[in-house]
Design a protein around this motif. Structure first.
Motif, PDB file in Angstrom:
ATOM      1  N   GLU A 139       3.892 -13.918 -22.491  1.00  0.00           N
ATOM      2  CA  GLU A 139       2.651 -13.406 -21.917  1.00  0.00           C
ATOM      3  C   GLU A 139       2.974 -12.602 -20.666  1.00  0.00           C
ATOM      4  O   GLU A 139       3.839 -12.987 -19.868  1.00  0.00           O
ATOM      5  CB  GLU A 139       1.690 -14.542 -21.593  1.00  0.00           C
ATOM      6  N   LEU A 140       2.267 -11.486 -20.525  1.00  0.00           N
ATOM      7  CA  LEU A 140       2.486 -10.572 -19.414  1.00  0.00           C
ATOM      8  C   LEU A 140       1.208 -10.379 -18.622  1.00  0.00           C
ATOM      9  O   LEU A 140       0.115 -10.284 -19.201  1.00  0.00           O
ATOM     10  CB  LEU A 140       2.936  -9.198 -19.925  1.00  0.00           C
ATOM     11  N   ASP A 141       1.337 -10.288 -17.315  1.00  0.00           N
ATOM     12  CA  ASP A 141       0.220  -9.874 -16.472  1.00  0.00           C
ATOM     13  C   ASP A 141       0.199  -8.357 -16.429  1.00  0.00           C
ATOM     14  O   ASP A 141       1.196  -7.716 -16.067  1.00  0.00           O
ATOM     15  CB  ASP A 141       0.386 -10.429 -15.058  1.00  0.00           C
ATOM     16  N   VAL A 142      -0.941  -7.795 -16.822  1.00  0.00           N
ATOM     17  CA  VAL A 142      -1.107  -6.341 -16.815  1.00  0.00           C
ATOM     18  C   VAL A 142      -2.412  -6.043 -16.087  1.00  0.00           C
ATOM     19  O   VAL A 142      -3.473  -5.933 -16.711  1.00  0.00           O
ATOM     20  CB  VAL A 142      -1.134  -5.753 -18.237  1.00  0.00           C
ATOM     21  N   PRO A 143      -2.392  -5.940 -14.756  1.00  0.00           N
ATOM     22  CA  PRO A 143      -3.637  -5.776 -14.001  1.00  0.00           C
ATOM     23  C   PRO A 143      -4.497  -4.602 -14.466  1.00  0.00           C
ATOM     24  O   PRO A 143      -5.734  -4.688 -14.418  1.00  0.00           O
ATOM     25  CB  PRO A 143      -3.130  -5.571 -12.568  1.00  0.00           C
ATOM     26  N   ALA A 144      -3.882  -3.531 -14.943  1.00  0.00           N
ATOM     27  CA  ALA A 144      -4.650  -2.365 -15.387  1.00  0.00           C
ATOM     28  C   ALA A 144      -5.527  -2.680 -16.590  1.00  0.00           C
ATOM     29  O   ALA A 144      -6.499  -1.963 -16.855  1.00  0.00           O
ATOM     30  CB  ALA A 144      -3.704  -1.212 -15.729  1.00  0.00           C
ATOM     31  N   LEU A 145      -5.206  -3.773 -17.312  1.00  0.00           N
ATOM     32  CA  LEU A 145      -5.965  -4.138 -18.508  1.00  0.00           C
ATOM     33  C   LEU A 145      -6.877  -5.328 -18.300  1.00  0.00           C
ATOM     34  O   LEU A 145      -7.510  -5.796 -19.252  1.00  0.00           O
ATOM     35  CB  LEU A 145      -5.006  -4.429 -19.669  1.00  0.00           C
ATOM     36  N   GLY A 146      -6.950  -5.834 -17.089  1.00  0.00           N
ATOM     37  CA  GLY A 146      -7.825  -6.964 -16.823  1.00  0.00           C
ATOM     38  C   GLY A 146      -7.074  -8.222 -16.444  1.00  0.00           C
ATOM     39  O   GLY A 146      -5.846  -8.229 -16.315  1.00  0.00           O
ATOM     40  N   VAL A 147      -7.814  -9.310 -16.300  1.00  0.00           N
ATOM     41  CA  VAL A 147      -7.249 -10.566 -15.809  1.00  0.00           C
ATOM     42  C   VAL A 147      -6.481 -11.312 -16.894  1.00  0.00           C
ATOM     43  O   VAL A 147      -5.423 -11.896 -16.642  1.00  0.00           O
ATOM     44  CB  VAL A 147      -8.362 -11.465 -15.246  1.00  0.00           C
ATOM     45  N   ALA A 148      -6.984 -11.315 -18.109  1.00  0.00           N
ATOM     46  CA  ALA A 148      -6.350 -12.084 -19.184  1.00  0.00           C
ATOM     47  C   ALA A 148      -4.958 -11.548 -19.477  1.00  0.00           C
ATOM     48  O   ALA A 148      -4.756 -10.332 -19.553  1.00  0.00           O
ATOM     49  CB  ALA A 148      -7.205 -12.029 -20.439  1.00  0.00           C
ATOM     50  N   PRO A 149      -3.965 -12.427 -19.655  1.00  0.00           N
ATOM     51  CA  PRO A 149      -2.604 -11.956 -19.940  1.00  0.00           C
ATOM     52  C   PRO A 149      -2.508 -11.310 -21.313  1.00  0.00           C
ATOM     53  O   PRO A 149      -3.321 -11.560 -22.208  1.00  0.00           O
ATOM     54  CB  PRO A 149      -1.767 -13.233 -19.874  1.00  0.00           C
ATOM     55  N   VAL A 150      -1.502 -10.452 -21.462  1.00  0.00           N
ATOM     56  CA  VAL A 150      -1.221  -9.771 -22.723  1.00  0.00           C
ATOM     57  C   VAL A 150      -0.130 -10.538 -23.464  1.00  0.00           C
ATOM     58  O   VAL A 150       0.921 -10.846 -22.887  1.00  0.00           O
ATOM     59  CB  VAL A 150      -0.768  -8.316 -22.467  1.00  0.00           C
ATOM     60  N   ARG A 151      -0.372 -10.863 -24.720  1.00  0.00           N
ATOM     61  CA  ARG A 151       0.655 -11.477 -25.556  1.00  0.00           C
ATOM     62  C   ARG A 151       1.553 -10.371 -26.097  1.00  0.00           C
ATOM     63  O   ARG A 151       1.087  -9.468 -26.794  1.00  0.00           O
ATOM     64  CB  ARG A 151       0.019 -12.246 -26.707  1.00  0.00           C
ATOM     65  N   ALA A 152       2.832 -10.415 -25.753  1.00  0.00           N
ATOM     66  CA  ALA A 152       3.752  -9.330 -26.078  1.00  0.00           C
ATOM     67  C   ALA A 152       4.869  -9.822 -26.977  1.00  0.00           C
ATOM     68  O   ALA A 152       5.462 -10.873 -26.728  1.00  0.00           O
ATOM     69  CB  ALA A 152       4.336  -8.741 -24.799  1.00  0.00           C
ATOM     70  N   VAL A 153       5.170  -9.058 -28.023  1.00  0.00           N
ATOM     71  CA  VAL A 153       6.257  -9.349 -28.952  1.00  0.00           C
ATOM     72  C   VAL A 153       7.373  -8.330 -28.744  1.00  0.00           C
ATOM     73  O   VAL A 153       7.141  -7.118 -28.809  1.00  0.00           O
ATOM     74  CB  VAL A 153       5.762  -9.286 -30.413  1.00  0.00           C
ATOM     75  N   PHE A 154       8.584  -8.824 -28.514  1.00  0.00           N
ATOM     76  CA  PHE A 154       9.751  -7.974 -28.300  1.00  0.00           C
ATOM     77  C   PHE A 154      10.683  -8.108 -29.499  1.00  0.00           C
ATOM     78  O   PHE A 154      11.149  -9.209 -29.812  1.00  0.00           O
ATOM     79  CB  PHE A 154      10.487  -8.381 -27.022  1.00  0.00           C
ATOM     80  N   ILE A 155      10.947  -6.980 -30.168  1.00  0.00           N
ATOM     81  CA  ILE A 155      11.823  -6.949 -31.338  1.00  0.00           C
ATOM     82  C   ILE A 155      12.892  -5.884 -31.103  1.00  0.00           C
ATOM     83  O   ILE A 155      12.623  -4.688 -31.207  1.00  0.00           O
ATOM     84  CB  ILE A 155      11.036  -6.637 -32.627  1.00  0.00           C
ATOM     85  N   ALA A 171       3.695  -3.334 -16.228  1.00  0.00           N
ATOM     86  CA  ALA A 171       3.996  -4.744 -16.507  1.00  0.00           C
ATOM     87  C   ALA A 171       5.491  -4.987 -16.430  1.00  0.00           C
ATOM     88  O   ALA A 171       6.300  -4.120 -16.776  1.00  0.00           O
ATOM     89  CB  ALA A 171       3.481  -5.143 -17.887  1.00  0.00           C
ATOM     90  N   SER A 172       5.836  -6.195 -15.973  1.00  0.00           N
ATOM     91  CA  SER A 172       7.231  -6.630 -15.901  1.00  0.00           C
ATOM     92  C   SER A 172       7.339  -8.057 -16.406  1.00  0.00           C
ATOM     93  O   SER A 172       6.370  -8.828 -16.365  1.00  0.00           O
ATOM     94  CB  SER A 172       7.751  -6.568 -14.455  1.00  0.00           C
ATOM     95  N   LEU A 173       8.521  -8.419 -16.878  1.00  0.00           N
ATOM     96  CA  LEU A 173       8.803  -9.801 -17.230  1.00  0.00           C
ATOM     97  C   LEU A 173       8.945 -10.642 -15.972  1.00  0.00           C
ATOM     98  O   LEU A 173       9.037 -10.110 -14.859  1.00  0.00           O
ATOM     99  CB  LEU A 173      10.086  -9.882 -18.055  1.00  0.00           C
ATOM    100  N   ALA A 174       9.011 -11.953 -16.149  1.00  0.00           N
ATOM    101  CA  ALA A 174       9.137 -12.857 -15.005  1.00  0.00           C
ATOM    102  C   ALA A 174      10.407 -12.593 -14.210  1.00  0.00           C
ATOM    103  O   ALA A 174      10.452 -12.836 -12.998  1.00  0.00           O
ATOM    104  CB  ALA A 174       9.098 -14.299 -15.480  1.00  0.00           C
TER     105      ALA A 174
END
Length: 215
Positions: A139-155, A171-174
């Motif tokens: 999950e990523l914090d993306v302030p430009a898209l709102g408060v709810a985190p973005v579920r991100a898949v990395f392949i 957005a950045s990883l932890a």
């Protein structure tokens, strides 16, 4: 003739005719998944393989896949030059995974002779997260898209090693590694929102397309 989403039988909605005209580069990769998402959001979607089809759209998505193959095919099909011109001319473009690599000004770990289209003032490293069996979700914090985190898949995703003054981190990883950036009408993510049901990046991109179409 532009190949429409409906003609390709990949699910155009009834709202498509009134939406913005968005192309999905359909040389290789998961272009159909992007097409389904965009059509569901009300866009009129075309699959782009030729310069004439590129010229007919208001925005473009470059999908995930194998960046070196997309690069070679874009040159084989005579699309590389028109794509660079369109990007320089302000066409809104969203690149995911391999698409981010294609938009980067500078590549690391590219294969011999591999080229990018450029436009994003970033340095991107290919396959930064290892092989396909090392894929992961987070999950990523993306302030430009709102408060709810973005579920991100990395392949086998790339990572943005450095960001120039013209680009902005979204957005950045932890651990601080950058995985989403924008610059004007350009947007790039290391991950695949088109396969997780996470549509906010596509909505954000469509807002850029609509804004340019109105200008």
């Amino acid at each position: 003739m532009t190949t429409t989403l409906r003609e390709e039988s990949v699910g155009a909605g009834e709202r498509a005719a009134s939406g913005p005209r968005v192309g999905v580069l359909a040389l290789q990769g998961d272009f159909r998944e992007h097409a389904h998402v965009l059509a569901g959001l009300g866009a009129e979607v075309s699959l782009v393989r030729r310069p004439t089809e590129l010229a007919a759209v208001d925005g473009l998505v470059i999908p995930g896949g194998e960046s070196s193959v997309i690069d070679k095919l874009s040159r084989t099909f005579g699309l590389a030059g028109p794509l660079r011109e369109a990007i320089a001319g302000g066409l809104p473009v969203y690149g995911t995974c391999a698409g981010l690599i294609m938009l980067a000004d500078t590549l690391l770990d590219a294969i011999a002779g591999q080229q990018s289209l450029g436009g994003l003032d970033v340095v991107v490293r290919r396959n930064a997260f290892g092989s396909q069996n090392q894929s992961f979700e987070t999950e990523l914090d993306v302030p430009a898209l709102g408060v709810a985190p973005v579920r991100a898949v990395f392949i086998r995703g790339p990572v943005v090693e450095s960001v120039g003054p013209d680009a902005t981190v979204l957005a950045s990883l932890a651990d601080g590694r950058v995985v989403a950036v924008e610059q004007g009408n350009l947007l790039g993510t290391s991950f695949h929102p088109e396969i997780t049901g996470e549509h906010r990046f596509h909505e954000y991109f469509l807002s850029k397309v609509r804004a340019r179409a109105r200008s």
